[in-house]
Design a protein around this motif. Structure first.
Motif, PDB file in Angstrom:
ATOM      1  N   MET A   1      11.253  -9.563   5.718  1.00 47.04           N
ATOM      2  CA  MET A   1      10.033  -9.408   4.924  1.00 47.04           C
ATOM      3  C   MET A   1      10.032 -10.442   3.804  1.00 47.04           C
ATOM      4  SD  MET A   1       8.824  -6.075   2.741  1.00 47.04           S
ATOM      5  CE  MET A   1       9.202  -5.037   4.141  1.00 47.04           C
ATOM      6  N   ASN A   2       8.904 -11.143   3.573  1.00 45.61           N
ATOM      7  CA  ASN A   2       8.895 -12.163   2.548  1.00 45.61           C
ATOM      8  C   ASN A   2       8.722 -11.552   1.166  1.00 45.61           C
ATOM      9  OD1 ASN A   2       6.085 -11.819   1.985  1.00 45.61           O
ATOM     10  ND2 ASN A   2       5.598 -13.082   3.769  1.00 45.61           N
ATOM     11  N   ARG A   3       8.925 -12.383   0.148  1.00 43.53           N
ATOM     12  CA  ARG A   3       8.924 -11.897  -1.231  1.00 43.53           C
ATOM     13  C   ARG A   3       7.568 -11.318  -1.614  1.00 43.53           C
ATOM     14  NH1 ARG A   3       7.816 -14.226  -6.272  1.00 43.53           N
ATOM     15  NH2 ARG A   3       9.079 -13.394  -7.989  1.00 43.53           N
ATOM     16  N   HIS A   4       6.481 -11.948  -1.148  1.00 46.68           N
ATOM     17  CA  HIS A   4       5.139 -11.470  -1.482  1.00 46.68           C
ATOM     18  C   HIS A   4       4.914 -10.047  -0.967  1.00 46.68           C
ATOM     19  CE1 HIS A   4       0.821 -11.409  -2.096  1.00 46.68           C
ATOM     20  NE2 HIS A   4       0.673 -11.038  -0.837  1.00 46.68           N
ATOM     21  N   VAL A   5       5.354  -9.779   0.271  1.00 50.59           N
ATOM     22  CA  VAL A   5       5.153  -8.455   0.851  1.00 50.59           C
ATOM     23  C   VAL A   5       5.989  -7.419   0.117  1.00 50.59           C
ATOM     24  CG1 VAL A   5       5.502  -7.053   2.915  1.00 50.59           C
ATOM     25  CG2 VAL A   5       4.471  -9.315   3.102  1.00 50.59           C
ATOM     26  N   VAL A   6       7.234  -7.777  -0.261  1.00 43.88           N
ATOM     27  CA  VAL A   6       8.087  -6.846  -0.990  1.00 43.88           C
ATOM     28  C   VAL A   6       7.441  -6.461  -2.309  1.00 43.88           C
ATOM     29  CG1 VAL A   6      10.290  -6.600  -2.184  1.00 43.88           C
ATOM     30  CG2 VAL A   6      10.220  -7.620   0.086  1.00 43.88           C
ATOM     31  N   ILE A   7       6.936  -7.463  -3.042  1.00 42.92           N
ATOM     32  CA  ILE A   7       6.293  -7.189  -4.325  1.00 42.92           C
ATOM     33  C   ILE A   7       5.069  -6.312  -4.132  1.00 42.92           C
ATOM     34  CG2 ILE A   7       5.038  -8.249  -6.245  1.00 42.92           C
ATOM     35  CD1 ILE A   7       6.960 -10.611  -6.026  1.00 42.92           C
ATOM     36  N   LEU A   8       4.257  -6.619  -3.096  1.00 42.19           N
ATOM     37  CA  LEU A   8       3.065  -5.828  -2.816  1.00 42.19           C
ATOM     38  C   LEU A   8       3.426  -4.375  -2.549  1.00 42.19           C
ATOM     39  CD1 LEU A   8       0.042  -5.509  -2.164  1.00 42.19           C
ATOM     40  CD2 LEU A   8       0.588  -6.175   0.191  1.00 42.19           C
ATOM     41  N   ALA A   9       4.446  -4.153  -1.723  1.00 40.91           N
ATOM     42  CA  ALA A   9       4.837  -2.789  -1.371  1.00 40.91           C
ATOM     43  C   ALA A   9       5.318  -2.016  -2.596  1.00 40.91           C
ATOM     44  CB  ALA A   9       5.933  -2.823  -0.296  1.00 40.91           C
ATOM     45  N   LEU A  10       6.166  -2.652  -3.410  1.00 43.09           N
ATOM     46  CA  LEU A  10       6.701  -1.966  -4.571  1.00 43.09           C
ATOM     47  C   LEU A  10       5.620  -1.710  -5.613  1.00 43.09           C
ATOM     48  CD1 LEU A  10      10.096  -3.854  -4.988  1.00 43.09           C
ATOM     49  CD2 LEU A  10       9.720  -1.584  -4.044  1.00 43.09           C
ATOM     50  N   PHE A  11       4.732  -2.703  -5.813  1.00 39.57           N
ATOM     51  CA  PHE A  11       3.654  -2.533  -6.778  1.00 39.57           C
ATOM     52  C   PHE A  11       2.714  -1.418  -6.367  1.00 39.57           C
ATOM     53  CE2 PHE A  11       0.629  -3.535  -9.960  1.00 39.57           C
ATOM     54  CZ  PHE A  11      -0.620  -3.470  -9.378  1.00 39.57           C
ATOM     55  N   THR A  12       2.339  -1.395  -5.087  1.00 41.38           N
ATOM     56  CA  THR A  12       1.410  -0.370  -4.631  1.00 41.38           C
ATOM     57  C   THR A  12       2.040   1.005  -4.713  1.00 41.38           C
ATOM     58  OG1 THR A  12       0.401  -1.965  -3.153  1.00 41.38           O
ATOM     59  CG2 THR A  12      -0.066   0.341  -2.724  1.00 41.38           C
ATOM     60  N   ALA A  13       3.300   1.118  -4.298  1.00 43.42           N
ATOM     61  CA  ALA A  13       3.973   2.421  -4.353  1.00 43.42           C
ATOM     62  C   ALA A  13       4.057   2.926  -5.781  1.00 43.42           C
ATOM     63  CB  ALA A  13       5.376   2.305  -3.749  1.00 43.42           C
ATOM     64  N   GLY A 176      -0.836  -5.509   5.414  1.00 45.49           N
ATOM     65  CA  GLY A 176      -0.390  -5.401   4.033  1.00 45.49           C
ATOM     66  C   GLY A 176      -0.348  -4.012   3.462  1.00 45.49           C
ATOM     67  N   VAL A 177      -0.297  -2.988   4.319  1.00 39.86           N
ATOM     68  CA  VAL A 177      -0.255  -1.605   3.827  1.00 39.86           C
ATOM     69  C   VAL A 177       1.203  -1.144   3.740  1.00 39.86           C
ATOM     70  CG1 VAL A 177      -0.959   0.776   4.240  1.00 39.86           C
ATOM     71  CG2 VAL A 177      -2.500  -1.103   4.863  1.00 39.86           C
ATOM     72  N   PRO A 178       1.686  -0.701   2.581  1.00 45.45           N
ATOM     73  CA  PRO A 178       3.046  -0.185   2.484  1.00 45.45           C
ATOM     74  C   PRO A 178       3.194   1.095   3.314  1.00 45.45           C
ATOM     75  CG  PRO A 178       2.140  -0.658   0.313  1.00 45.45           C
ATOM     76  CD  PRO A 178       0.999  -0.722   1.278  1.00 45.45           C
ATOM     77  N   VAL A 179       4.308   1.198   4.028  1.00 44.36           N
ATOM     78  CA  VAL A 179       4.571   2.369   4.875  1.00 44.36           C
ATOM     79  C   VAL A 179       5.919   2.959   4.469  1.00 44.36           C
ATOM     80  CG1 VAL A 179       4.888   3.215   7.228  1.00 44.36           C
ATOM     81  CG2 VAL A 179       3.199   1.422   6.763  1.00 44.36           C
ATOM     82  N   ALA A 180       5.940   4.284   4.288  1.00 44.79           N
ATOM     83  CA  ALA A 180       7.145   4.966   3.841  1.00 44.79           C
ATOM     84  C   ALA A 180       7.670   5.891   4.922  1.00 44.79           C
ATOM     85  CB  ALA A 180       6.858   5.769   2.576  1.00 44.79           C
ATOM     86  N   TYR A 181       8.985   6.050   4.950  1.00 42.32           N
ATOM     87  CA  TYR A 181       9.657   7.014   5.817  1.00 42.32           C
ATOM     88  C   TYR A 181      10.416   7.964   4.907  1.00 42.32           C
ATOM     89  CZ  TYR A 181      12.746   8.862   9.499  1.00 42.32           C
ATOM     90  OH  TYR A 181      13.420   9.679  10.375  1.00 42.32           O
ATOM     91  N   ARG A 186       9.524   1.505   3.373  1.00 45.90           N
ATOM     92  CA  ARG A 186      10.436   0.765   4.254  1.00 45.90           C
ATOM     93  C   ARG A 186       9.875  -0.577   4.694  1.00 45.90           C
ATOM     94  NH1 ARG A 186      15.348   3.136   3.549  1.00 45.90           N
ATOM     95  NH2 ARG A 186      15.124   5.408   3.602  1.00 45.90           N
ATOM     96  N   GLY A 187       8.602  -0.843   4.399  1.00 44.43           N
ATOM     97  CA  GLY A 187       8.020  -2.118   4.807  1.00 44.43           C
ATOM     98  C   GLY A 187       6.517  -2.075   4.640  1.00 44.43           C
ATOM     99  N   ALA A 188       5.870  -3.171   5.017  1.00 46.12           N
ATOM    100  CA  ALA A 188       4.412  -3.257   4.971  1.00 46.12           C
ATOM    101  C   ALA A 188       3.921  -3.785   6.308  1.00 46.12           C
ATOM    102  CB  ALA A 188       3.961  -4.171   3.829  1.00 46.12           C
TER     103      ALA A 188
END
Length: 244
Positions: A1-13, A176-181, A186-188
């Protein structure tokens, strides 16, 4: 996962976690020939009471799908917890906790009109889908709402296997939607709306996604959304695997 996606997931969560409803899991259990809609802290990521009552009118609709993907509406017994009788290959329950307003001091389950110091306001829409049996037709979304759908048969999987799910909105893949388990992101989703997750235990599986959509000026003028700045959607996928 690239840095942009990680930031997006954490920010949205982190952003969604600011509302009380987001701190609650939503899931469907089987009990005495019916489905029971529960809300609370089912996963280890959330601290608090395991079951938390929801208000009257929380449940908006219950759709029962057969193996061909054909749906019918089921009656929902009022009160908490809501009970839904029916034999379904998949059951999807749509719900809403209504309007929320956040200030520097508190977050309240009310519209923002007349409240000073509003930081943000939103309308919450929630859904949960439980799979009981698998068929190729159930690889497609049942509704136009935010929804999580397995790409293949999840009942063939076991602990440490990987599952691919697709997140859709308006029946189209959503990137680009964050998905949780179990409450942990765990990813976007990628461009095709899919994300790959690891099955970490047997029993009830809880896969969730959330999406925040700012409303434009025209939408805020409507009677329904005139008192909020955004729409917050959350959805959960349930299915059960043999417990070890």
């Amino acid at each position: 996962m690239n840095r942009h996606v990680v930031i997006l997931a954490l920010f949205t969560a982190a952003l969604i976690a600011g509302r009380p409803a987001a701190a609650h899991d939503l899931w469907l259990e089987r009990e005495a020939g019916a489905y029971v809609l529960e809300q609370g802290h089912r996963t280890g990521a959330h601290a608090g009471a395991e079951r938390v009552p929801y208000a009257a009118g929380f449940v908006q609709q219950a759709l029962c799908a057969d193996a061909q993907g054909r749906t019918r509406t089921l009656a929902v017994a009022g009160g908490y917890p809501a009970r839904i009788a029916g034999d379904c290959a998949a059951l999807l329950v749509a719900a809403s906790s209504g309007y929320w307003t956040k200030t520097a001091w508190e977050t309240k389950n009310v519209p923002k009109a007349g409240i000073p110091g509003v930081l943000k306001s939103w309308r919450a829409e929630d859904s949960v889908k439980r799979l009981e049996r698998w068929s190729a037709a159930l690889a497609q979304p049942l509704t136009p709402g935010l929804e999580i759908t397995p790409v293949g048969d999840p009942f063939r999987l076991g602990v440490d296997d990987k599952i691919t799910v697709r997140v859709t909105l308006d029946r189209k893949p959503r990137a680009g939607v964050p998905v949780a388990y179990d409450g942990a992101t765990r990813g976007a989703t990628g461009e095709d709306g899919t994300v790959v997750l690891k099955i970490r235990h047997g029993g009830l599986q809880m896969i969730a996604a959330s999406l925040e959509t700012p409303l434009d000026d025209d939408q805020r003028k409507s009677p329904r959304d005139g008192q909020v700045d955004m729409l917050v959607r959350a959805t959960t996928l349930n299915f059960e695997l043999p417990a070890k």
